[in-house]
Enzyme design. Structure first.
Site, PDB file in Angstrom:
ATOM      1  N   ASP A  12      -1.913  -0.487  -1.118  1.00 11.46           N
ATOM      2  CA  ASP A  12      -2.601  -1.589  -1.802  1.00 11.46           C
ATOM      3  C   ASP A  12      -3.814  -1.116  -2.603  1.00 11.46           C
ATOM      4  O   ASP A  12      -4.789  -1.832  -2.760  1.00 11.46           O
ATOM      5  CB  ASP A  12      -3.063  -2.680  -0.815  1.00 11.46           C
ATOM      6  CG  ASP A  12      -1.936  -3.159   0.061  1.00 11.46           C
ATOM      7  OD1 ASP A  12      -0.840  -3.349  -0.487  1.00 11.46           O
ATOM      8  OD2 ASP A  12      -2.142  -3.327   1.276  1.00 11.46           O
ATOM      9  N   GLU A  13      -3.750   0.098  -3.103  1.00 16.36           N
ATOM     10  CA  GLU A  13      -4.874   0.638  -3.869  1.00 16.36           C
ATOM     11  C   GLU A  13      -4.859   0.158  -5.317  1.00 16.36           C
ATOM     12  O   GLU A  13      -5.822   0.384  -6.052  1.00 16.36           O
ATOM     13  CB  GLU A  13      -4.849   2.177  -3.852  1.00 16.36           C
ATOM     14  CG  GLU A  13      -4.996   2.814  -2.476  1.00 16.36           C
ATOM     15  CD  GLU A  13      -3.649   3.099  -1.815  1.00 16.36           C
ATOM     16  OE1 GLU A  13      -2.619   2.609  -2.347  1.00 16.36           O
ATOM     17  OE2 GLU A  13      -3.621   3.781  -0.779  1.00 16.36           O
ATOM     18  N   ASN A  37       9.559  -2.965   1.744  1.00 20.52           N
ATOM     19  CA  ASN A  37       8.552  -3.336   2.735  1.00 20.52           C
ATOM     20  C   ASN A  37       7.134  -3.429   2.211  1.00 20.52           C
ATOM     21  O   ASN A  37       6.257  -3.937   2.886  1.00 20.52           O
ATOM     22  CB  ASN A  37       8.585  -2.351   3.919  1.00 20.52           C
ATOM     23  CG  ASN A  37       8.518  -0.911   3.479  1.00 20.52           C
ATOM     24  OD1 ASN A  37       9.095  -0.556   2.451  1.00 20.52           O
ATOM     25  ND2 ASN A  37       7.842  -0.077   4.218  1.00 20.52           N
ATOM     26  N   HIS A  40       4.006  -4.370  -4.954  1.00 23.33           N
ATOM     27  CA  HIS A  40       3.065  -4.096  -6.027  1.00 23.33           C
ATOM     28  C   HIS A  40       2.822  -5.396  -6.754  1.00 23.33           C
ATOM     29  O   HIS A  40       3.767  -6.119  -7.038  1.00 23.33           O
ATOM     30  CB  HIS A  40       3.692  -3.180  -7.065  1.00 23.33           C
ATOM     31  CG  HIS A  40       3.764  -1.756  -6.656  1.00 23.33           C
ATOM     32  ND1 HIS A  40       2.721  -1.097  -6.073  1.00 23.33           N
ATOM     33  CD2 HIS A  40       4.760  -0.870  -6.794  1.00 23.33           C
ATOM     34  CE1 HIS A  40       3.079   0.154  -5.872  1.00 23.33           C
ATOM     35  NE2 HIS A  40       4.313   0.318  -6.282  1.00 23.33           N
ATOM     36  N   THR A  41       1.587  -5.660  -7.087  1.00 22.64           N
ATOM     37  CA  THR A  41       1.314  -6.844  -7.895  1.00 22.64           C
ATOM     38  C   THR A  41       1.043  -6.381  -9.317  1.00 22.64           C
ATOM     39  O   THR A  41       0.235  -5.491  -9.535  1.00 22.64           O
ATOM     40  CB  THR A  41       0.090  -7.591  -7.344  1.00 22.64           C
ATOM     41  OG1 THR A  41       0.243  -7.672  -5.932  1.00 22.64           O
ATOM     42  CG2 THR A  41      -0.007  -8.975  -7.933  1.00 22.64           C
ATOM     43  N   THR A 127       6.776  -4.989   8.812  1.00 28.23           N
ATOM     44  CA  THR A 127       7.087  -6.102   7.906  1.00 28.23           C
ATOM     45  C   THR A 127       8.495  -6.623   8.203  1.00 28.23           C
ATOM     46  O   THR A 127       8.968  -7.528   7.544  1.00 28.23           O
ATOM     47  CB  THR A 127       7.026  -5.666   6.427  1.00 28.23           C
ATOM     48  OG1 THR A 127       7.950  -4.591   6.245  1.00 28.23           O
ATOM     49  CG2 THR A 127       5.635  -5.226   6.037  1.00 28.23           C
ATOM     50  N   THR A 301       3.761  -8.614   0.333  1.00 26.80           N
ATOM     51  CA  THR A 301       5.065  -8.883   0.939  1.00 26.80           C
ATOM     52  C   THR A 301       4.973 -10.007   1.967  1.00 26.80           C
ATOM     53  O   THR A 301       5.812 -10.892   2.010  1.00 26.80           O
ATOM     54  CB  THR A 301       5.602  -7.613   1.653  1.00 26.80           C
ATOM     55  OG1 THR A 301       5.649  -6.567   0.693  1.00 26.80           O
ATOM     56  CG2 THR A 301       6.996  -7.832   2.208  1.00 26.80           C
ATOM     57  N   ARG A 306      -5.471  -9.085   4.538  1.00 30.68           N
ATOM     58  CA  ARG A 306      -5.648  -7.648   4.768  1.00 30.68           C
ATOM     59  C   ARG A 306      -6.923  -7.396   5.559  1.00 30.68           C
ATOM     60  O   ARG A 306      -7.889  -8.142   5.455  1.00 30.68           O
ATOM     61  CB  ARG A 306      -5.713  -6.910   3.436  1.00 30.68           C
ATOM     62  CG  ARG A 306      -4.363  -6.880   2.743  1.00 30.68           C
ATOM     63  CD  ARG A 306      -4.419  -6.198   1.379  1.00 30.68           C
ATOM     64  NE  ARG A 306      -3.092  -6.244   0.766  1.00 30.68           N
ATOM     65  CZ  ARG A 306      -2.877  -6.238  -0.540  1.00 30.68           C
ATOM     66  NH1 ARG A 306      -3.879  -6.184  -1.384  1.00 30.68           N
ATOM     67  NH2 ARG A 306      -1.653  -6.276  -1.016  1.00 30.68           N
TER      68      ARG A 306
HETATM   69  P1  GDP Z   1      -0.417  -1.497  -4.843  1.00 27.84           P
HETATM   70  O1  GDP Z   1       0.559  -1.784  -3.763  1.00 27.84           O
HETATM   71  O2  GDP Z   1      -1.125  -0.199  -4.648  1.00 27.84           O
HETATM   72  O3  GDP Z   1       0.145  -1.643  -6.198  1.00 27.84           O
HETATM   73  O4  GDP Z   1      -1.581  -2.584  -4.719  1.00 27.84           O
HETATM   74  P2  GDP Z   1      -1.475  -4.173  -4.756  1.00 27.84           P
HETATM   75  O5  GDP Z   1      -0.708  -4.617  -5.891  1.00 27.84           O
HETATM   76  O6  GDP Z   1      -1.119  -4.712  -3.432  1.00 27.84           O
HETATM   77  O7  GDP Z   1      -3.014  -4.512  -4.850  1.00 27.84           O
HETATM   78  C1  GDP Z   1      -3.714  -4.455  -5.934  1.00 27.84           C
HETATM   79  C2  GDP Z   1      -4.244  -5.844  -6.245  1.00 27.84           C
HETATM   80  O8  GDP Z   1      -5.424  -5.704  -6.967  1.00 27.84           O
HETATM   81  C3  GDP Z   1      -3.327  -6.657  -7.133  1.00 27.84           C
HETATM   82  O9  GDP Z   1      -3.523  -8.006  -6.895  1.00 27.84           O
HETATM   83  C4  GDP Z   1      -3.792  -6.270  -8.536  1.00 27.84           C
HETATM   84  O10 GDP Z   1      -3.507  -7.238  -9.502  1.00 27.84           O
HETATM   85  C5  GDP Z   1      -5.254  -6.141  -8.304  1.00 27.84           C
HETATM   86  N1  GDP Z   1      -5.927  -5.153  -9.109  1.00 27.84           N
HETATM   87  C6  GDP Z   1      -5.510  -3.909  -9.503  1.00 27.84           C
HETATM   88  N2  GDP Z   1      -6.506  -3.277 -10.158  1.00 27.84           N
HETATM   89  C7  GDP Z   1      -7.545  -4.137 -10.183  1.00 27.84           C
HETATM   90  C8  GDP Z   1      -8.887  -4.049 -10.699  1.00 27.84           C
HETATM   91  O11 GDP Z   1      -9.311  -3.049 -11.239  1.00 27.84           O
HETATM   92  N3  GDP Z   1      -9.674  -5.141 -10.495  1.00 27.84           N
HETATM   93  C9  GDP Z   1      -9.278  -6.255  -9.849  1.00 27.84           C
HETATM   94  N4  GDP Z   1     -10.118  -7.273  -9.702  1.00 27.84           N
HETATM   95  N5  GDP Z   1      -8.028  -6.363  -9.345  1.00 27.84           N
HETATM   96  C10 GDP Z   1      -7.199  -5.315  -9.511  1.00 27.84           C
END
Ligand code: GDP
Length: 424
Positions: A12-13, A37, A40-41, A127, A301, A306
């Protein structure tokens, strides 16, 4: 050129956003481990998407998305995910599935549920996507390769053989309904129809692509601390989350991976159980969770809230090291703009001694965070495009982290959108 995008911590980085962004200049994007499992958003011109199994490159017309041999392939999930993005107006992506990928079986999901139920309060916080039973079977050599769907005789013999073993466990250990091999065969025939249009010898495809000088992106799921060898075992995932595994899970030469973009979030978060030294609780955590990510830090998911914490230099430096990070993308820094002061964990105190090296799990259980306090910048930094235009204290925070990580921070993400990125 082959580049990997991986996470340094618990996942979730913000890898999804960085992958989506870098995919713009890539020809091929590959998922090489894990399954459906984790999520990515991604926010782009088509809307907001949570992808679980598809590579983050599916939103571009010019890219080929590959499900590599290292992935736990849930076939109906894949087909549904393709349909769901197409329904939202995304042009049908070009997708290839490795003929050596193994199939996540319906019983893997059931075994995951039954085992978590059996463990009760000692459960892993899975999950329940079937990932652990899937990889157990793969290495116990009773998994099903996609290629095997196309050999009726082999398939039938194997289905009966595997059911015999599974049914003993179902009946006597879990006291749950047994699997009917004929029904399972029928399901697998359906799976064959579903996956057939995508199946490909991806090893040959990728070796040719490398020869032709294509830009290839390996997309990791979760992060270093969830790796079964180097993470917080046993609270880890069941396939390697490291860039090095990209070579195996995609079937390319390891020396072709030239750039390892390691994504690090400006604070910490984790889902599921496991060691988390800089974890915070109560109101302090609620506030950060509410403001975090894009609309709060809740699992893509599961929707689970968190666990939150301050930036952990010890864990992140280790995470970068075992990834072999060549550069860091620091994400979600905009979220910290509300704080007067920001704590950063710079060491672990274990039995009265302070260490900066990430220990094994048994030691980690005893670790207490040693914090340094940095001044906040108390302002909104979204929309800023140049590094020099960031507030001084924000730059100091980034430079402090960079020094601790011992890897250059070349990208700073200050918003969830595709183009909200500052290059250094
Ligand atoms: P992943 O699994 O590593 O891709 O991470 P996630 O998608 O679970 O978590 C990242 C979340 O932070 C998502 O909701 C993204 O849209 C959001 N996000 C990513 N980069 C940034 C940022 O620089 N600023 C903010 N506010 N949100 C971000």
């Amino acid at each position: 050129m082959v580049r990997a995008i991986v996470g340094a911590c618990w996942g979730d980085e913000g890898k999804g956003k960085i992958t989506d962004m870098l995919a713009e200049n890539s020809d091929i994007i590959i998922r090489f481990q894990g399954g459906s499992n984790a999520g990515h958003t991604i926010i782009n011109d088509y809307g907001k998407f949570a992808l679980h199994l598809l590579p983050s490159g599916v939103f571009y017309n010019h890219t080929t998305s590959i499900i590599g041999n290292g992935v736990a392939l849930n076939i109906p999930y894949l087909v549904n995910e393709i349909n769901s993005i197409v329904e939202k107006g995304v042009p049908k992506p070009k997708i290839l599935v490795s003929n050596r990928a193994q199939i996540l079986m319906p019983y893997h999901i059931l075994f995951d549920e039954y085992e978590e139920k059996r463990l009760g309060k000692n459960s892993f916080g899975s999950t329940k996507s079937g990932i652990a039973p899937f990889y157990s079977d793969k290495y116990a050599k009773i998994g099903f390769q996609v290629s095997e769907l196309f050999d009726d005789e082999l398939l039938k013999e194997k289905v009966y053989r595997v059911c015999e073993q599974k049914n003993v466990i179902l009946e006597h250990m879990y006291h749950e309904p047994k699997i009917d091999p004929e029904e399972l065969l029928k399901t697998l025939h359906e799976y064959k129809e579903m996956v057939e249009p995508y199946v490909c010898d991806t090893v040959t495809f990728l070796h040719n692509a490398i020869k032709e000088g294509k830009n290839i992106l390996l997309e990791g799921q979760l992060g270093s601390l969830k790796d079964p060898d180097f993470g917080i075992y046993p609270m880890v995932t069941s396939s390697s989350t490291l860039a090095a595994y990209g070579a195996i899970g995609a079937g390319i030469p390891p020396y072709e991976i030239k750039d390892i973009v390691t994504v690090v979030k400006a604070y910490s978060s984790a889902v599921g159980a496991g060691e988390f030294v800089s974890e915070i609780f109560g109101e302090e955590a609620d506030e950060l969770r509410k403001r975090g990510g894009d609309g709060g830090e809740f699992g893509a998911t599961t929707g689970r809230p968190r666990r939150m914490g301050w930036f952990d230099c010890v864990a992140s430096r280790y995470g970068c090291k075992i990834q072999g990070a060549t550069q860091v993308a620091l994400t979600v820094i905009d979220v910290l703009g509300y704080l007067d002061e920001i704590k950063v964990c710079v060491g672990y105190e274990i039995d009265g001694k302070v260490t900066k090296d990430f220990p094994t799990t048994a030691e980690l259980k005893k670790a207490k965070p040693v914090y340094e306090i940095l001044p906040g910048w108390k302002s909104e930094i979204r929309g800023i495009e140049k590094y020099e235009d960031l507030p001084e204290n924000c730059r100091k925070y980034i430079e402090f982290i960079e020094k601790e990580l011992e890897v250059p921070v070349k990208m700073v993400s200050n918003g969830p959108g595709r183009h909200e990125i500052i290059y250094r």
